[in-house]
Design a protein around this motif. Structure first.
Motif, PDB file in Angstrom:
ATOM      1  N   MET A 212      -1.591  -4.689   9.530  1.00 42.90           N
ATOM      2  CA  MET A 212      -1.609  -5.909   8.730  1.00 42.90           C
ATOM      3  C   MET A 212      -2.934  -6.642   8.853  1.00 42.90           C
ATOM      4  O   MET A 212      -3.528  -7.052   7.857  1.00 42.90           O
ATOM      5  CB  MET A 212      -0.458  -6.827   9.179  1.00 42.90           C
ATOM      6  N   ILE A 213      -3.428  -6.821  10.063  1.00 43.60           N
ATOM      7  CA  ILE A 213      -4.661  -7.575  10.249  1.00 43.60           C
ATOM      8  C   ILE A 213      -5.825  -6.899   9.545  1.00 43.60           C
ATOM      9  O   ILE A 213      -6.710  -7.550   9.001  1.00 43.60           O
ATOM     10  CB  ILE A 213      -4.972  -7.776  11.756  1.00 43.60           C
ATOM     11  N   GLN A 214      -5.817  -5.562   9.510  1.00 42.12           N
ATOM     12  CA  GLN A 214      -6.896  -4.841   8.836  1.00 42.12           C
ATOM     13  C   GLN A 214      -6.879  -5.118   7.339  1.00 42.12           C
ATOM     14  O   GLN A 214      -7.930  -5.240   6.711  1.00 42.12           O
ATOM     15  CB  GLN A 214      -6.759  -3.333   9.086  1.00 42.12           C
ATOM     16  N   ASP A 215      -5.689  -5.239   6.767  1.00 40.17           N
ATOM     17  CA  ASP A 215      -5.585  -5.543   5.339  1.00 40.17           C
ATOM     18  C   ASP A 215      -6.201  -6.899   5.016  1.00 40.17           C
ATOM     19  O   ASP A 215      -6.805  -7.082   3.964  1.00 40.17           O
ATOM     20  CB  ASP A 215      -4.115  -5.526   4.908  1.00 40.17           C
ATOM     21  N   ILE A 216      -6.055  -7.865   5.940  1.00 42.13           N
ATOM     22  CA  ILE A 216      -6.645  -9.186   5.740  1.00 42.13           C
ATOM     23  C   ILE A 216      -8.160  -9.132   5.909  1.00 42.13           C
ATOM     24  O   ILE A 216      -8.916  -9.660   5.094  1.00 42.13           O
ATOM     25  CB  ILE A 216      -6.041 -10.206   6.731  1.00 42.13           C
ATOM     26  N   LEU A 217      -8.599  -8.465   6.975  1.00 37.66           N
ATOM     27  CA  LEU A 217     -10.026  -8.448   7.302  1.00 37.66           C
ATOM     28  C   LEU A 217     -10.864  -7.685   6.282  1.00 37.66           C
ATOM     29  O   LEU A 217     -12.050  -7.972   6.114  1.00 37.66           O
ATOM     30  CB  LEU A 217     -10.228  -7.840   8.696  1.00 37.66           C
ATOM     31  N   TYR A 218     -10.244  -6.726   5.609  1.00 37.40           N
ATOM     32  CA  TYR A 218     -10.993  -5.920   4.648  1.00 37.40           C
ATOM     33  C   TYR A 218     -10.497  -6.088   3.221  1.00 37.40           C
ATOM     34  O   TYR A 218     -10.856  -5.321   2.333  1.00 37.40           O
ATOM     35  CB  TYR A 218     -10.933  -4.447   5.065  1.00 37.40           C
ATOM     36  N   ASN A 219      -9.669  -7.120   3.009  1.00 35.36           N
ATOM     37  CA  ASN A 219      -9.215  -7.473   1.667  1.00 35.36           C
ATOM     38  C   ASN A 219      -8.573  -6.288   0.949  1.00 35.36           C
ATOM     39  O   ASN A 219      -8.865  -6.002  -0.215  1.00 35.36           O
ATOM     40  CB  ASN A 219     -10.403  -8.009   0.844  1.00 35.36           C
ATOM     41  N   ASN A 220      -7.656  -5.612   1.657  1.00 37.13           N
ATOM     42  CA  ASN A 220      -7.047  -4.403   1.106  1.00 37.13           C
ATOM     43  C   ASN A 220      -5.843  -4.664   0.203  1.00 37.13           C
ATOM     44  O   ASN A 220      -5.427  -3.779  -0.536  1.00 37.13           O
ATOM     45  CB  ASN A 220      -6.599  -3.475   2.246  1.00 37.13           C
ATOM     46  N   LEU A 221      -5.274  -5.863   0.289  1.00 41.03           N
ATOM     47  CA  LEU A 221      -4.109  -6.177  -0.526  1.00 41.03           C
ATOM     48  C   LEU A 221      -4.538  -6.805  -1.855  1.00 41.03           C
ATOM     49  O   LEU A 221      -5.600  -7.433  -1.940  1.00 41.03           O
ATOM     50  CB  LEU A 221      -3.178  -7.110   0.242  1.00 41.03           C
ATOM     51  N   PRO A 222      -3.751  -6.640  -2.886  1.00 43.48           N
ATOM     52  CA  PRO A 222      -4.196  -7.023  -4.237  1.00 43.48           C
ATOM     53  C   PRO A 222      -4.395  -8.511  -4.473  1.00 43.48           C
ATOM     54  O   PRO A 222      -5.236  -8.909  -5.273  1.00 43.48           O
ATOM     55  CB  PRO A 222      -3.075  -6.474  -5.139  1.00 43.48           C
ATOM     56  N   ASN A 223      -3.634  -9.367  -3.774  1.00 36.59           N
ATOM     57  CA  ASN A 223      -3.751 -10.800  -4.038  1.00 36.59           C
ATOM     58  C   ASN A 223      -3.185 -11.608  -2.872  1.00 36.59           C
ATOM     59  O   ASN A 223      -2.663 -11.052  -1.902  1.00 36.59           O
ATOM     60  CB  ASN A 223      -3.026 -11.177  -5.341  1.00 36.59           C
ATOM     61  N   ARG A 224      -3.285 -12.932  -3.008  1.00 36.14           N
ATOM     62  CA  ARG A 224      -2.830 -13.832  -1.955  1.00 36.14           C
ATOM     63  C   ARG A 224      -1.331 -13.693  -1.710  1.00 36.14           C
ATOM     64  O   ARG A 224      -0.878 -13.681  -0.559  1.00 36.14           O
ATOM     65  CB  ARG A 224      -3.162 -15.276  -2.344  1.00 36.14           C
ATOM     66  N   GLU A 225      -0.568 -13.585  -2.765  1.00 36.53           N
ATOM     67  CA  GLU A 225       0.878 -13.491  -2.615  1.00 36.53           C
ATOM     68  C   GLU A 225       1.277 -12.277  -1.781  1.00 36.53           C
ATOM     69  O   GLU A 225       2.169 -12.361  -0.927  1.00 36.53           O
ATOM     70  CB  GLU A 225       1.543 -13.416  -3.992  1.00 36.53           C
ATOM     71  N   ALA A 226       0.597 -11.155  -2.016  1.00 38.04           N
ATOM     72  CA  ALA A 226       0.900  -9.938  -1.260  1.00 38.04           C
ATOM     73  C   ALA A 226       0.582 -10.140   0.218  1.00 38.04           C
ATOM     74  O   ALA A 226       1.318  -9.674   1.093  1.00 38.04           O
ATOM     75  CB  ALA A 226       0.113  -8.761  -1.823  1.00 38.04           C
ATOM     76  N   MET A 227      -0.516 -10.848   0.514  1.00 38.18           N
ATOM     77  CA  MET A 227      -0.886 -11.108   1.903  1.00 38.18           C
ATOM     78  C   MET A 227       0.125 -12.026   2.580  1.00 38.18           C
ATOM     79  O   MET A 227       0.513 -11.797   3.731  1.00 38.18           O
ATOM     80  CB  MET A 227      -2.283 -11.725   1.965  1.00 38.18           C
ATOM     81  N   VAL A 228       0.547 -13.056   1.862  1.00 31.74           N
ATOM     82  CA  VAL A 228       1.517 -13.999   2.427  1.00 31.74           C
ATOM     83  C   VAL A 228       2.834 -13.289   2.723  1.00 31.74           C
ATOM     84  O   VAL A 228       3.429 -13.470   3.799  1.00 31.74           O
ATOM     85  CB  VAL A 228       1.745 -15.179   1.463  1.00 31.74           C
ATOM     86  N   ASN A 229       3.282 -12.450   1.788  1.00 28.68           N
ATOM     87  CA  ASN A 229       4.533 -11.724   1.980  1.00 28.68           C
ATOM     88  C   ASN A 229       4.436 -10.741   3.140  1.00 28.68           C
ATOM     89  O   ASN A 229       5.369 -10.609   3.937  1.00 28.68           O
ATOM     90  CB  ASN A 229       4.919 -10.985   0.699  1.00 28.68           C
ATOM     91  N   ARG A 230       3.316 -10.053   3.244  1.00 27.03           N
ATOM     92  CA  ARG A 230       3.127  -9.115   4.356  1.00 27.03           C
ATOM     93  C   ARG A 230       3.082  -9.865   5.687  1.00 27.03           C
ATOM     94  O   ARG A 230       3.623  -9.405   6.692  1.00 27.03           O
ATOM     95  CB  ARG A 230       1.822  -8.317   4.163  1.00 27.03           C
TER      96      ARG A 230
END
Length: 259
Positions: A1-19
């Motif tokens: 999960m942290i890697q997805d945040i640090l490298y902007n791997n998720l499509p949008n803010r909502e996806a990050m919040v849900n994850r």
């Protein structure tokens, strides 16, 4: 999960919040990002056992003192995501400084006086922008190391012109240094003087003659004489702010080049 945040791997803010919710993180709140790295002694290689002890120590400290902070690790660095409730710069920096001071104290007490350095990115309200803060925090930390600083907290937004020169090519930096300070270096080498040290003391004292003289343990008149010689060599007026900025930058380049 942290890697997805640090490298902007998720499509949008909502996806990050849900994850984040899956991990028990509230990413609807704005966060500050700080990167920590143990200071090494001389050319010492990374000590895996020591690093793991430090990671566990930081984890324990944060769990009991600031459980809302998200802690992760990447390589030999620890990453902190610190939730904040305001975008006021002074308040946020004060919070980070207080936290780092507390962690430094714990590190020194349990790891035989060891220290770590920290880099902090800029404030971003949206979690989708934290990847930028991560890159900024790493740059702040790296510049701190290049400047031979230890046990310090460096804010990216306070690096000023160093942010601009950090990614310049080595040859371009060499040329800038030679054009700006080369004459002083050559004079010192030929006459066994310390004009470079005098210039550095003067600039680091913000142009205060008395303070610079005290820092060098010399009489203020001796300092003034040396500064006059520097002005003659450079053909510059040291009282001008643009000259001071150029010379200060060149001194930082000097350190970055390992001279």
């Amino acid at each position: 999960m942290i890697q997805d945040i640090l490298y902007n791997n998720l499509p949008n803010r909502e996806a990050m919040v849900n994850r984040g919710r899956l991990w028990g993180w509230d990413l609807t709140r704005p966060h500050l990002l700080v990167v920590l790295s143990l200071d090494r002694q001389a050319q010492q290689e990374r000590d895996e056992t020591l690093w793991e002890r430090w990671r566990q120590l930081m984890q324990y400290h944060l769990k009991h003192q600031a459980p809302e902070i998200i802690l992760a690790d990447r390589g030999d660095q620890l990453i902190l995501l610190i939730p904040v409730v305001t975008d006021e710069l002074g308040v946020n920096k004060g919070k980070i400084a207080g936290l780092v001071k507390s962690l430094q104290k714990s590190t020194a007490a349990h790891l035989e006086g060891r220290t770590f350095s920290a880099g902090a990115g800029r404030f971003y309200e949206d979690v989708a922008d934290l990847y930028r803060a991560y890159q900024e925090a790493k740059v702040a930390l790296e510049i701190s190391r290049l400047l031979r600083r230890r046990g310090t907290l460096t804010f990216f937004d306070e690096l000023g012109v160093l942010r601009l020169i950090f990614n310049q090519g080595e040859q371009e930096l060499e040329d800038y240094y030679e054009e700006t300070l080369g004459a002083i270096q050559k004079y010192d080498a030929k006459h066994n003087t310390n004009l470079m040290e005098t210039l550095a003391a003067y600039l680091y004292a913000s142009g205060d003659h008395n303070r610079a003289a005290e820092d060098m343990f010399i009489h203020v008149n001796t300092l003034r004489y040396r500064l006059k010689k520097i002005e003659e060599l450079l053909g510059q007026d040291l009282r001008r702010i643009d000259v001071q900025v150029n010379l200060y930058t060149a001194l930082q380049v000097k350190v970055m080049l390992g001279r």
